[in-house]
Scaffold this active site. Structure first.
Site, PDB file in Angstrom:
ATOM      1  N   CYS A 120       0.794  -1.236   0.000  1.00 33.61           N
ATOM      2  CA  CYS A 120       0.000   0.000   0.000  1.00 33.61           C
ATOM      3  C   CYS A 120       0.822   1.279   0.000  1.00 33.61           C
ATOM      4  O   CYS A 120       0.253   2.370  -0.028  1.00 33.61           O
ATOM      5  CB  CYS A 120      -0.969  -0.026   1.169  1.00 33.61           C
ATOM      6  SG  CYS A 120      -1.893  -1.562   1.185  1.00 33.61           S
TER       7      CYS A 120
ATOM      8  N   HIS B  74      -2.963   8.230   6.318  1.00 31.88           N
ATOM      9  CA  HIS B  74      -3.209   6.943   5.666  1.00 31.88           C
ATOM     10  C   HIS B  74      -4.632   6.502   6.045  1.00 31.88           C
ATOM     11  O   HIS B  74      -5.396   6.088   5.194  1.00 31.88           O
ATOM     12  CB  HIS B  74      -2.159   5.922   6.100  1.00 31.88           C
ATOM     13  CG  HIS B  74      -2.237   4.626   5.355  1.00 31.88           C
ATOM     14  ND1 HIS B  74      -2.234   4.562   3.981  1.00 31.88           N
ATOM     15  CD2 HIS B  74      -2.327   3.339   5.777  1.00 31.88           C
ATOM     16  CE1 HIS B  74      -2.323   3.295   3.601  1.00 31.88           C
ATOM     17  NE2 HIS B  74      -2.386   2.529   4.666  1.00 31.88           N
TER      18      HIS B  74
ATOM     19  N   HIS C 285      -9.753   2.115  -0.099  1.00 33.99           N
ATOM     20  CA  HIS C 285      -8.302   2.002  -0.032  1.00 33.99           C
ATOM     21  C   HIS C 285      -7.815   1.381  -1.343  1.00 33.99           C
ATOM     22  O   HIS C 285      -7.978   0.185  -1.573  1.00 33.99           O
ATOM     23  CB  HIS C 285      -7.906   1.139   1.175  1.00 33.99           C
ATOM     24  CG  HIS C 285      -6.430   1.050   1.377  1.00 33.99           C
ATOM     25  ND1 HIS C 285      -5.529   1.729   0.595  1.00 33.99           N
ATOM     26  CD2 HIS C 285      -5.693   0.358   2.277  1.00 33.99           C
ATOM     27  CE1 HIS C 285      -4.310   1.459   1.005  1.00 33.99           C
ATOM     28  NE2 HIS C 285      -4.378   0.626   2.027  1.00 33.99           N
TER      29      HIS C 285
END
Lengths: 88, 352, 396
Positions: free
Chosen positions: C158, C289, C324
């Site tokens: 990620c 995040h 995400h």
């Protein structure tokens, strides 16, 4: 005090197999020994694997992963929980 | 003043043992595995139990490179892997399809991520420093080296960068190479790879880690001068790319004493190498190695190991020689590689 | 004086729109792109995702690709986003123009489609065998734009695209490239949806980043890219902002989880702040995040409080808009950071109602008008990989 049952042996066998505890024999795991931390040394990934194991083998679905903390204490505790909740 | 870059520690696992020059291992399958050490000597059983071959090889060779250079904690860990943790990807995908997205074990998914290798090395060492993974086919390891080169040039104090390339064989996905002509159609002995004029190659696996320092130490093998990657180029264009790469480093083709080429016996693409072999490097000592260790995306790790050893020892094993040029003292080695006509790379090393 | 590397173009496609203007429109109107999956072939229809409405066919037609093209969904998204960026910057493409793309699973959507077929020895779709490997997707993107020189792929889960942006800036600074396209792309796949589901960190509700009652993340998809250029290449063209500093660090704690003290995140932010050489209070806003998982948001909160000595600047997570988007997340949020600077606005953290007991941090929950000169953007991934980027206004 729970006595050693077939379920205990079965659990130990599946734990050794599912968690790839290559160096261990099922008999090496004692009924009272803590599965996490200082005992067997399992970690959070193993906890997730045990959740899959509960559902696959005993039809028990945990809704919150956190529930595992109270169940995966020792083989005794797990066996007791399974006896009380199993659907298969 | 820019830092110089030295290869000071090496750890390698491939399909060959250290004595391949005298006793090369022979394989008759199109896909063969690496010759591996006993991983238990390097990694604790509780950590080892979830690791796929790629992670085991990666962690072990990283530890070997650090030990070789007598360094405990690197300032950065940079990994290249063309195909990542294939085995776990395959395990998770098979279960997903078989079990119709139901009751999936998380472990293979967790381990399938490309940066598992770099992450596990960091975890093993407790290393919180810079950690990046490149996955650009056959330019993955070279991408990692270029990152290291940048790191060492950005900060005059930087030192001890761990760089490596890892790829593994998996039962199913590696076998797919049979379907798209990446592999030869008939079985062939690895050592006979260049005797057969046909498409495809032989595939294997391996891991090579290098500890790069900004100063010369006792264990230093060679200086890493420069690297370049070219995504696509024609056979003719390649010669001028090589020349301009050399010019940028104040060298001419005749200054190269040894060129290590990635020939893999695939007659559709080996012309990239042959063109150089018959062209600007006609009178240069040419070495090949994929008949020993097979082809994989980070196979050049073995070429870096060879170059480093040749520059340190001055000895060139005969089994590598593609031509015979009277031996001179080896000073400059150029490594050139491509796979399926893409992801070309040039790496220049020099004796210290 | 560290001016930072000039950004001359940006392009994006996400669940809230297929270009920058559409994304901006959704961000200011608080319109989330999270919904139940429509195009993704999965049985988990009860797991909300940030899916892009465009089908592969839509994109391929728009990009005028031949019918038998080999572009994976991630490649199609990537090309769509880069096209916008290239047009905006009027980018010159030659051997000094590079491409660094971040992706976690690349073309695994093709692999999951054809795996059974390949495993049975059927070679009908053999051109997709290599699609599984991240470089395949990057290769296709490079081919579309005729980029033949430096092409590389970063795959650090990620944080991939944040790391790609960082590498691009370093290549420019070192003089290795004059111009570079940086960012990342990832599409929704059964592989990742089921993977995160097996980790029990997907929420059945729209994600609630930094909320006490958050349950998990929503997976998303998307692609975003920036154009970075060397100073002497810019001439009279507009500079959208500057990538001022960056830092990467490894938590070295656990393969997937973050440490309780958020050490990796702390170190990444610390490195970025030191490189930027600016005081803590120069950070006007943080794009966190903030995935909405218990573990990430707790660790990130601790890291924020540690680094900012409990005086955490305004922050929000935009994951409730987009989901995400894994490897693309950092690049999506880089575009949003540049919009923060350009429009002098802070976009809200949707679905927040109760501060976490452990930190008491409260994100920005309504659109705010405020001059934003400097943005810190965080991206953390599996394998302990933590990256922080600092974007700044271009000072003439």
């Amino acid at each position: 005090m729970l006595k050693m049952t077939d379920l205990h042996t079965e659990l130990k066998e599946s734990i050794v197999e599912q968690l790839n505890l290559e160096e261990m024999e099922p008999a090496d795991i004692s009924d009272e020994e803590p599965l996490f931390g200082d005992g067997l040394g399992l970690d959070s990934i193993d906890a997730l694997e045990l959740i899959v194991l509960l559902e696959k083998d005993y039809g028990i679905k945990l809704t919150e992963p956190e529930q595992g903390r109270e169940i995966f204490v020792s083989i005794n505790k797990m066996a007791q929980f399974i006896e009380e909740n199993r659907t298969k | 003043m820019k830092n110089k870059i030295y290869i000071t520690g090496i750890g390698g696992i491939s399909a060959q043992k250290n004595d391949f020059a005298e006793n090369p291992l022979v394989y008759e399958q199109l896909i063969f595995k690496a010759h591996t050490p006993n991983f238990k000597e390097f990694i604790k059983p509780m950590a080892l139990r979830r690791m796929s071959q790629a992670v085991k090889m990666g962690v072990t060779t990283a530890l070997l490179a650090l030990k070789d250079a007598k360094v405990e904690l690197p300032e950065a860990i940079i990994t290249g892997t063309g195909e990542g943790c294939k085995k776990d990807t395959e395990r998770f995908l098979e279960k997903l399809l078989d079990q119709r997205e139901d009751l999936l074990n998380p472990t293979p998914f967790i381990q399938s991520t490309h940066n598992t290798i770099g992450g596990q090395i960091a975890l093993h060492l407790g290393c919180k420093n810079y950690n990046v993974t490149y996955s650009q086919n056959s330019a993955s390891l070279e991408s990692a080296f270029i990152d290291a080169q940048l790191l060492l040039s950005e900060n005059p104090k930087s030192n001890n960068i761990l760089v490596g390339g890892v790829d593994e064989v998996s039962e199913v996905i590696s076998g797919f190479r049979n379907l798209d002509q990446q592999l030869k159609t008939k079985k062939i002995k690895n050592l006979d790879l260049f005797k057969d004029d046909s498409p495809g190659t032989i595939a294997s696996e391996g891991s090579h880690f290098f500890l790069l320092t900004s100063e010369i130490k006792e264990s230093t093998y060679a200086e890493l001068i420069d690297l370049g990657i070219i995504n696509s180029v024609s056979t003719q264009g390649l010669t001028s790319e090589v020349e301009s790469f050399l010019t940028n480093n104040q060298l001419k083709p005749e200054d190269i004493d040894v060129v290590i080429l990635g020939n893999n016996g695939d007659n559709r693409f080996d012309h990239f190498y042959e063109n150089l072999q018959q062209g600007i490097f006609k009178n240069t000592q040419q070495l090949v190695y994929k008949h020993l260790i097979g082809e994989y995306e980070t196979a050049t790790g073995f070429a870096f190991l060879l170059a480093a050893n040749i520059l340190k020892s001055g000895e060139i094993p005969g089994i590598l020689k593609a031509n015979n040029i009277p031996e001179v003292k080896t000073k400059n080695i150029l490594i050139y590689n491509q796979y399926l006509a893409r992801d070309h790379s040039l790496s220049l090393l020099r004796a210290v | 004086m560290n001016k930072g590397v000039a950004i001359t173009g940006m392009g994006i496609v996400s669940a809230i729109g297929s270009n920058t203007a559409m994304n901006y429109e959704a961000l200011v109107s608080g319109k989330s792109g999270i919904d139940y999956p429509k195009n993704l072939l999965t049985k988990h229809k009860d797991l909300p995702v940030g899916e892009i409405a465009l089908t592969n066919k839509d994109m391929a037609e728009k990009l005028r690709l031949p019918k038998d093209h080999l572009y994976t969904r991630a490649a199609l998204l990537g090309v769509t986003a880069i096209k916008e960026a290239v047009e905006q910057s009027r980018l010159k493409i030659d051997s000094h123009t590079g491409l660094v793309s971040g992706t976690s699973v690349g073309g695994i959507d093709a692999t999951e489609k054809f795996f059974t077929e390949f495993a049975a020895g059927n070679s009908e779709n053999k051109e997709f065998i290599r699609a599984q490997h991240p470089g395949f997707t990057t290769q296709k993107i490079a081919d579309y734009f005729g980029i033949t020189g430096f092409v590389s792929t970063i795959s650090t889960a990620c944080s991939s695209s944040a790391n790609a942006i960082m590498l691009g800036a370093r290549l420019i600074k070192a003089g290795k490239l004059k111009r570079v396209i940086v960012g990342g792309t990832d599409c929704l796949t059964r592989f990742t949806l089921n993977g995160f589901n097996s980790l029990k960190i997907l929420s059945k509700e729209p994600c609630q980043a930094f909320d006490e009652n958050r349950y998990g993340l929503n997976l998303g998809e998307g692609a975003a890219y920036l154009i970075l250029e060397a100073e002497d290449e810019i001439k009279d063209r507009e500079v959208l902002g500057r990538l001022k500093a960056y830092g990467n660090s490894n938590d070295a704690f656990h393969q997937t989880a973050s440490s309780a003290d958020g050490e990796g995140a702390y170190l990444a932010m610390q490195k970025a702040l030191i490189t930027a050489n600016i005081p803590l209070n120069a950070i006007d806003y943080i794009n966190a995040h903030g995935t909405g998982t218990k573990n990430n948001d707790a660790a990130e909160s601790v890291a924020l409080q540690r680094i900012f000595n409990n005086e955490v600047p305004k922050f929000s997570s935009t994951k409730a808009f987009t989901g995400h988007a894994l490897a693309a997340a950092g690049a999506l949020e880089a575009v949003y950071s540049l919009l923060n600077i350009k429009k002098s606005q802070i976009f809200p953290n949707l679905n927040f109602s109760h501060p976490m007991q452990s930190s008491d941090l409260i994100p920005v929950t309504k659109l705010e008008q405020q001059k934003v000169n400097t943005v810190l953007s965080n991206s953390f991934g599996f394998g302990g990989n933590c990256t922080s980027l600092i974007f700044a206004r271009d000072e003439k």
